[in-house]
Design a protein around this motif. Structure first.
Motif, PDB file in Angstrom:
ATOM      1  N   PRO A  48      -2.065 -13.331 -39.095  1.00  0.00           N
ATOM      2  CA  PRO A  48      -2.223 -13.689 -40.510  1.00  0.00           C
ATOM      3  C   PRO A  48      -0.899 -13.862 -41.264  1.00  0.00           C
ATOM      4  CG  PRO A  48      -3.719 -11.912 -39.901  1.00  0.00           C
ATOM      5  CD  PRO A  48      -2.759 -12.078 -38.766  1.00  0.00           C
ATOM      6  N   LYS A  49       0.195 -13.376 -40.692  1.00  0.00           N
ATOM      7  CA  LYS A  49       1.495 -13.496 -41.361  1.00  0.00           C
ATOM      8  C   LYS A  49       2.221 -14.783 -40.984  1.00  0.00           C
ATOM      9  CE  LYS A  49       1.994  -8.452 -41.068  1.00  0.00           C
ATOM     10  NZ  LYS A  49       2.846  -7.347 -40.551  1.00  0.00           N
ATOM     11  N   ASP A  99       2.354 -19.046 -40.674  1.00  0.00           N
ATOM     12  CA  ASP A  99       1.718 -20.253 -41.172  1.00  0.00           C
ATOM     13  C   ASP A  99       1.190 -21.060 -39.987  1.00  0.00           C
ATOM     14  OD1 ASP A  99       3.810 -21.959 -40.155  1.00  0.00           O
ATOM     15  OD2 ASP A  99       4.977 -21.673 -41.986  1.00  0.00           O
ATOM     16  N   GLY A 145      12.828 -11.438 -40.263  1.00  0.00           N
ATOM     17  CA  GLY A 145      11.489 -11.986 -40.319  1.00  0.00           C
ATOM     18  C   GLY A 145      11.302 -13.329 -39.643  1.00  0.00           C
ATOM     19  N   GLU A 149       0.157 -10.261 -35.310  1.00  0.00           N
ATOM     20  CA  GLU A 149       0.482 -10.536 -36.713  1.00  0.00           C
ATOM     21  C   GLU A 149       0.153 -11.971 -37.114  1.00  0.00           C
ATOM     22  OE1 GLU A 149       4.176  -8.384 -38.176  1.00  0.00           O
ATOM     23  OE2 GLU A 149       4.544  -8.259 -36.011  1.00  0.00           O
ATOM     24  N   GLN A 209       8.631  -6.003 -37.855  1.00  0.00           N
ATOM     25  CA  GLN A 209       7.385  -6.680 -38.183  1.00  0.00           C
ATOM     26  C   GLN A 209       7.628  -7.560 -39.405  1.00  0.00           C
ATOM     27  OE1 GLN A 209       3.755  -4.161 -38.198  1.00  0.00           O
ATOM     28  NE2 GLN A 209       5.109  -2.493 -37.567  1.00  0.00           N
ATOM     29  N   ARG A 210       6.916  -8.654 -39.473  1.00  0.00           N
ATOM     30  CA  ARG A 210       7.034  -9.497 -40.668  1.00  0.00           C
ATOM     31  C   ARG A 210       6.323  -8.796 -41.827  1.00  0.00           C
ATOM     32  NH1 ARG A 210       6.113 -15.945 -40.509  1.00  0.00           N
ATOM     33  NH2 ARG A 210       8.222 -15.806 -39.632  1.00  0.00           N
ATOM     34  N   LYS A 211       6.912  -8.860 -42.990  1.00  0.00           N
ATOM     35  CA  LYS A 211       6.334  -8.204 -44.165  1.00  0.00           C
ATOM     36  C   LYS A 211       5.000  -8.838 -44.548  1.00  0.00           C
ATOM     37  CE  LYS A 211      10.881  -6.988 -45.986  1.00  0.00           C
ATOM     38  NZ  LYS A 211      11.855  -7.170 -47.088  1.00  0.00           N
ATOM     39  N   PRO A 212       4.014  -8.043 -45.004  1.00  0.00           N
ATOM     40  CA  PRO A 212       4.102  -6.590 -45.134  1.00  0.00           C
ATOM     41  C   PRO A 212       3.927  -5.897 -43.788  1.00  0.00           C
ATOM     42  CG  PRO A 212       1.936  -7.343 -45.794  1.00  0.00           C
ATOM     43  CD  PRO A 212       2.737  -8.577 -45.490  1.00  0.00           C
ATOM     44  N   GLY A 213       4.807  -4.985 -43.520  1.00  0.00           N
ATOM     45  CA  GLY A 213       4.776  -4.244 -42.268  1.00  0.00           C
ATOM     46  C   GLY A 213       5.841  -3.186 -42.302  1.00  0.00           C
TER      47      GLY A 213
END
Length: 308
Positions: free
Chosen positions: A54-55, A57, A22, A52, A277-281
Motif C-alpha cells: 500500500p505504500k 504507487d 525511502g 508494504e 520501512q517506507r513511512k509510515p513505518g
C-alpha cells in the motif's frame, strides 16, 4: 511457469527493500531475489502484506514485480489486492505480461456475508481475466473476513482459475483437514495449500495436508529445510529444527513490529542493505534490538545460520 494446483514447497513472501530515505533499493532487491533462490525456495511472492504494497504507487509496484520476475528462475506470484478492480486489473495484467506465474487476491475488510465473499471473488476474476491463475488469501486475523471451508469450496468450484489457497487462519488446522477430506472424497477439485502466519504452525500444517508455506521469515532457508524434512517423513528432525527457531518466529509475530524484526535480521544476514520501512513505518527500539540479538545468539547454538 504458470501457477497450478501442484505448487508446493516454500514460496517466500518478499519484503520490499528501501534505502534509508525511502527510495526502493534495487540492488538489495536483486540480492534478496538471488538469496531466496539459493535458499531453495520454490517460488517468491511479491507485494504481499509484508511487502508494504500500500505504500507503493502503481508504477513502483509493477516495476518491483517486473524486476524480480526477470531476475528469478522460479515462479513469481504478485499480490494485486486493491480497493478497486481497475487498479487490480492493471497490476495483474501488467505482471502477467511480464512473466508472473499468477497473482494473489485478499478480500477487502468490508465483506461480511458468505455470498458477499463469493461474489467479490467472482467479480475479481471477471476483472483480471479468467486466464490468470490466482491465490485465494484467507487471513481473517488481519482482513477481518471469515471464510468458512464451505465458502472456500464455493470460490474454488466457481472459479477454475483459483489454484491455490494461502491458509493463514488461526486456528486453521481443522480447516486444512476439512478441505483435504473433501478433496479425497471428490467433492472438491485439487488445489495447492500453502500456509502463512510467519511459519508459526508450519510443522503441523504440512502434517495436516498443506503443500508447504507461503510466508516470510528472516530464515526462509530454515522453512525450506523443515518442509522438505516433513515431506520426506523425517518428523522428529523437522520438529527439532523448527523448535529451535520458534522463539524468534514468535517474536516476529508481533503485530506492528514483525516487519521491522524481519528486515533487521535480513540486514544482519547481509540480504538487504537497510532495514528501513517506507513511512509510515517504525524502527526497532534499542531494547527490541537487544532482544532480537539475544534470540539470535541463542538460536546460533543450534543453527549456525544465526551466527550473523
Amino acid at each position: 511457469m504458470a501457477l497450478d494446483h501442484t505448487a508446493s514447497g516454500v514460496y517466500v513472501i518478499a519484503p520490499t527493500p528501501f534505502h534509508d530515505d525511502g527510495r526502493v533499493d534495487e540492488a538489495s532487491t536483486d540480492r534478496m531475489t538471488d538469496f531466496f533462490m539459493e535458499a531453495g525456495a520454490t517460488g517468491i511472492t511479491v507485494l504481499g502484506v509484508m511487502g508494504e504494497a500500500p505504500k507503493l504507487d502503481q508504477a513502483e509496484a509493477l516495476s518491483i514485480a517486473t524486476r524480480m520476475i526477470k531476475r528469478a528462475s522460479i515462479p513469481i506470484v504478485v499480490g494485486v489486492s486493491a480497493p478497486g478492480f481497475a487498479a487490480m486489473r492493471a497490476l495483474a495484467r501488467g505482471s502477467m505480461d511480464a512473466g508472473a506465474a499468477g497473482v494473489m487476491i485478499a478480500p477487502p475488510n468490508t465483506l461480511r456475508t458468505d455470498d458477499q465473499i463469493v461474489t467479490y471473488y467472482r467479480q475479481a476474476v471477471e476483472a483480471i481475466g479468467a486466464d490468470v491463475p490466482f491465490v485465494l488469501q484467507d487471513y481473517p486475523l488481519l482482513f477481518q473476513v471469515q471464510m468458512t471451508p464451505g465458502v472456500i469450496k464455493r470460490i474454488v468450484t466457481d472459479n477454475p482459475s483459483c489454484v491455490m489457497l494461502k491458509a493463514e487462519d488461526w486456528p486453521g488446522l481443522e480447516k486444512i483437514s476439512t478441505l483435504r477430506a473433501w478433496q479425497a472424497e471428490g467433492s472438491l477439485r485439487p488445489i495447492s495449500i500453502l500456509c502463512g502466519n510467519g511459519g508459526l504452525f508450519i510443522d503441523f500444517e504440512v502434517e495436516r495436508g498443506a503443500d508447504g508455506a507461503m510466508t516470510g521469515y528472516a530464515f526462509p532457508d530454515m522453512l525450506v529445510e523443515v518442509v522438505g524434512k516433513l515431506q520426506a517423513g523425517q518428523r522428529d528432525s523437522a520438529h527439532d529444527l523448527f523448535d529451535a527457531h520458534l522463539p524468534l518466529i514468535r517474536y516476529e509475530q508481533q503485530f506492528g513490529l514483525g516487519l521491522a524484526v524481519r528486515k533487521y535480521v535480513m540486514k544482519r544476514r547481509g540480504i538487504i542493505a537497510s532495514d528501513a520501512q517506507r513511512k509510515p513505518g517504525g524502527m526497532l527500539s534499542a531494547k527490541a534490538v537487544a532482544e532480537v540479538e539475544y534470540l539470535l545468539g541463542r538460536l546460533a547454538q543450534h543453527d549456525p545460520r544465526a551466527k550473523v
